[in-house]
Design a protein around this motif. Structure first.
Motif, PDB file in Angstrom:
ATOM      1  N   LEU A 182      10.919  18.022 -13.242  1.00  0.00           N
ATOM      2  CA  LEU A 182      11.461  17.883 -11.895  1.00  0.00           C
ATOM      3  C   LEU A 182      12.377  16.664 -11.754  1.00  0.00           C
ATOM      4  O   LEU A 182      13.405  16.729 -11.088  1.00  0.00           O
ATOM      5  N   TYR A 183      12.021  15.560 -12.390  1.00  0.00           N
ATOM      6  CA  TYR A 183      12.838  14.341 -12.333  1.00  0.00           C
ATOM      7  C   TYR A 183      13.196  13.932 -13.758  1.00  0.00           C
ATOM      8  O   TYR A 183      12.308  13.696 -14.574  1.00  0.00           O
ATOM      9  N   ASP A 184      14.476  13.817 -14.040  1.00  0.00           N
ATOM     10  CA  ASP A 184      14.873  13.349 -15.362  1.00  0.00           C
ATOM     11  C   ASP A 184      14.686  11.829 -15.435  1.00  0.00           C
ATOM     12  O   ASP A 184      14.313  11.183 -14.458  1.00  0.00           O
ATOM     13  N   GLN A 185      14.957  11.271 -16.586  1.00  0.00           N
ATOM     14  CA  GLN A 185      14.734   9.839 -16.818  1.00  0.00           C
ATOM     15  C   GLN A 185      15.551   8.977 -15.852  1.00  0.00           C
ATOM     16  O   GLN A 185      15.066   7.974 -15.343  1.00  0.00           O
ATOM     17  N   GLU A 186      16.778   9.381 -15.591  1.00  0.00           N
ATOM     18  CA  GLU A 186      17.634   8.629 -14.667  1.00  0.00           C
ATOM     19  C   GLU A 186      17.068   8.649 -13.245  1.00  0.00           C
ATOM     20  O   GLU A 186      17.039   7.614 -12.564  1.00  0.00           O
ATOM     21  N   ALA A 187      16.619   9.799 -12.789  1.00  0.00           N
ATOM     22  CA  ALA A 187      16.046   9.912 -11.446  1.00  0.00           C
ATOM     23  C   ALA A 187      14.757   9.104 -11.338  1.00  0.00           C
ATOM     24  O   ALA A 187      14.519   8.439 -10.331  1.00  0.00           O
ATOM     25  N   GLN A 188      13.936   9.142 -12.376  1.00  0.00           N
ATOM     26  CA  GLN A 188      12.700   8.356 -12.362  1.00  0.00           C
ATOM     27  C   GLN A 188      13.006   6.864 -12.308  1.00  0.00           C
ATOM     28  O   GLN A 188      12.360   6.120 -11.563  1.00  0.00           O
ATOM     29  N   ALA A 189      13.992   6.426 -13.056  1.00  0.00           N
ATOM     30  CA  ALA A 189      14.373   5.016 -13.051  1.00  0.00           C
ATOM     31  C   ALA A 189      14.894   4.604 -11.680  1.00  0.00           C
ATOM     32  O   ALA A 189      14.593   3.511 -11.193  1.00  0.00           O
ATOM     33  N   SER A 190      15.661   5.474 -11.060  1.00  0.00           N
ATOM     34  CA  SER A 190      16.186   5.189  -9.728  1.00  0.00           C
ATOM     35  C   SER A 190      15.058   5.078  -8.704  1.00  0.00           C
ATOM     36  O   SER A 190      15.038   4.160  -7.874  1.00  0.00           O
ATOM     37  N   LEU A 191      14.115   6.004  -8.766  1.00  0.00           N
ATOM     38  CA  LEU A 191      12.967   5.950  -7.857  1.00  0.00           C
ATOM     39  C   LEU A 191      12.153   4.682  -8.084  1.00  0.00           C
ATOM     40  O   LEU A 191      11.748   4.011  -7.130  1.00  0.00           O
ATOM     41  N   GLU A 192      11.922   4.348  -9.345  1.00  0.00           N
ATOM     42  CA  GLU A 192      11.163   3.135  -9.660  1.00  0.00           C
ATOM     43  C   GLU A 192      11.876   1.896  -9.107  1.00  0.00           C
ATOM     44  O   GLU A 192      11.250   1.036  -8.491  1.00  0.00           O
ATOM     45  N   GLN A 197       0.833  -1.208   0.000  1.00  0.00           N
ATOM     46  CA  GLN A 197       0.000   0.000   0.000  1.00  0.00           C
ATOM     47  C   GLN A 197       0.866   1.255   0.000  1.00  0.00           C
ATOM     48  O   GLN A 197       0.582   2.213  -0.724  1.00  0.00           O
ATOM     49  N   VAL A 198       1.920   1.268   0.796  1.00  0.00           N
ATOM     50  CA  VAL A 198       2.816   2.427   0.858  1.00  0.00           C
ATOM     51  C   VAL A 198       3.470   2.664  -0.505  1.00  0.00           C
ATOM     52  O   VAL A 198       3.539   3.797  -0.995  1.00  0.00           O
ATOM     53  N   VAL A 199       3.937   1.603  -1.148  1.00  0.00           N
ATOM     54  CA  VAL A 199       4.572   1.728  -2.460  1.00  0.00           C
ATOM     55  C   VAL A 199       3.570   2.231  -3.487  1.00  0.00           C
ATOM     56  O   VAL A 199       3.875   3.121  -4.289  1.00  0.00           O
ATOM     57  N   ARG A 200       2.369   1.714  -3.460  1.00  0.00           N
ATOM     58  CA  ARG A 200       1.341   2.183  -4.401  1.00  0.00           C
ATOM     59  C   ARG A 200       1.030   3.660  -4.193  1.00  0.00           C
ATOM     60  O   ARG A 200       0.885   4.413  -5.155  1.00  0.00           O
ATOM     61  N   LEU A 201       0.928   4.084  -2.951  1.00  0.00           N
ATOM     62  CA  LEU A 201       0.662   5.494  -2.677  1.00  0.00           C
ATOM     63  C   LEU A 201       1.836   6.370  -3.110  1.00  0.00           C
ATOM     64  O   LEU A 201       1.643   7.468  -3.640  1.00  0.00           O
ATOM     65  N   ALA A 202       3.051   5.880  -2.911  1.00  0.00           N
ATOM     66  CA  ALA A 202       4.229   6.624  -3.357  1.00  0.00           C
ATOM     67  C   ALA A 202       4.245   6.737  -4.882  1.00  0.00           C
ATOM     68  O   ALA A 202       4.568   7.799  -5.432  1.00  0.00           O
ATOM     69  N   CYS A 203       3.885   5.666  -5.555  1.00  0.00           N
ATOM     70  CA  CYS A 203       3.816   5.700  -7.021  1.00  0.00           C
ATOM     71  C   CYS A 203       2.757   6.688  -7.492  1.00  0.00           C
ATOM     72  O   CYS A 203       2.966   7.415  -8.474  1.00  0.00           O
ATOM     73  N   GLU A 204       1.652   6.722  -6.798  1.00  0.00           N
ATOM     74  CA  GLU A 204       0.597   7.673  -7.132  1.00  0.00           C
ATOM     75  C   GLU A 204       1.115   9.106  -6.996  1.00  0.00           C
ATOM     76  O   GLU A 204       0.874   9.960  -7.858  1.00  0.00           O
ATOM     77  N   GLY A 205       1.840   9.376  -5.921  1.00  0.00           N
ATOM     78  CA  GLY A 205       2.421  10.705  -5.727  1.00  0.00           C
ATOM     79  C   GLY A 205       3.459  11.033  -6.780  1.00  0.00           C
ATOM     80  O   GLY A 205       3.503  12.160  -7.298  1.00  0.00           O
ATOM     81  N   LEU A 206       4.300  10.071  -7.130  1.00  0.00           N
ATOM     82  CA  LEU A 206       5.310  10.278  -8.157  1.00  0.00           C
ATOM     83  C   LEU A 206       4.653  10.567  -9.502  1.00  0.00           C
ATOM     84  O   LEU A 206       5.072  11.462 -10.236  1.00  0.00           O
ATOM     85  N   TRP A 207       3.600   9.832  -9.815  1.00  0.00           N
ATOM     86  CA  TRP A 207       2.866  10.060 -11.057  1.00  0.00           C
ATOM     87  C   TRP A 207       2.277  11.472 -11.071  1.00  0.00           C
ATOM     88  O   TRP A 207       2.333  12.181 -12.071  1.00  0.00           O
TER      89      TRP A 207
END
Length: 56
Positions: A38-48, A19-29
């Motif tokens: 705000l986040y380049d492709q490398e940063a997004q990949a790292s977060l993912e 649930q926490v990961v899903r909510l974090a993904c929702e916020g990132l989206w």
């Protein structure tokens, strides 16, 4: 939204972490939608990668 926040949580091992990961993904989206620079492709990949590692 109901399906996204409820389906398959028991398949991820730890329901609360899932649930926490899903909510974090929702916020990132949300951030990526409103401020795509705000986040380049490398940063997004790292977060993912980090979010996915929380599920294993």
């Amino acid at each position: 939204m109901i399906r996204w926040n409820s389906e398959g949580l028991d398949q991820d091992g730890d329901r609360m972490t899932a649930q926490v990961v899903r909510l974090a993904c929702e916020g990132l989206w949300e951030v990526a939608t409103h401020a795509p620079a705000l986040y380049d492709q490398e940063a997004q990949a790292s977060l993912e990668h980090h979010l996915m590692s929380m599920l294993t």
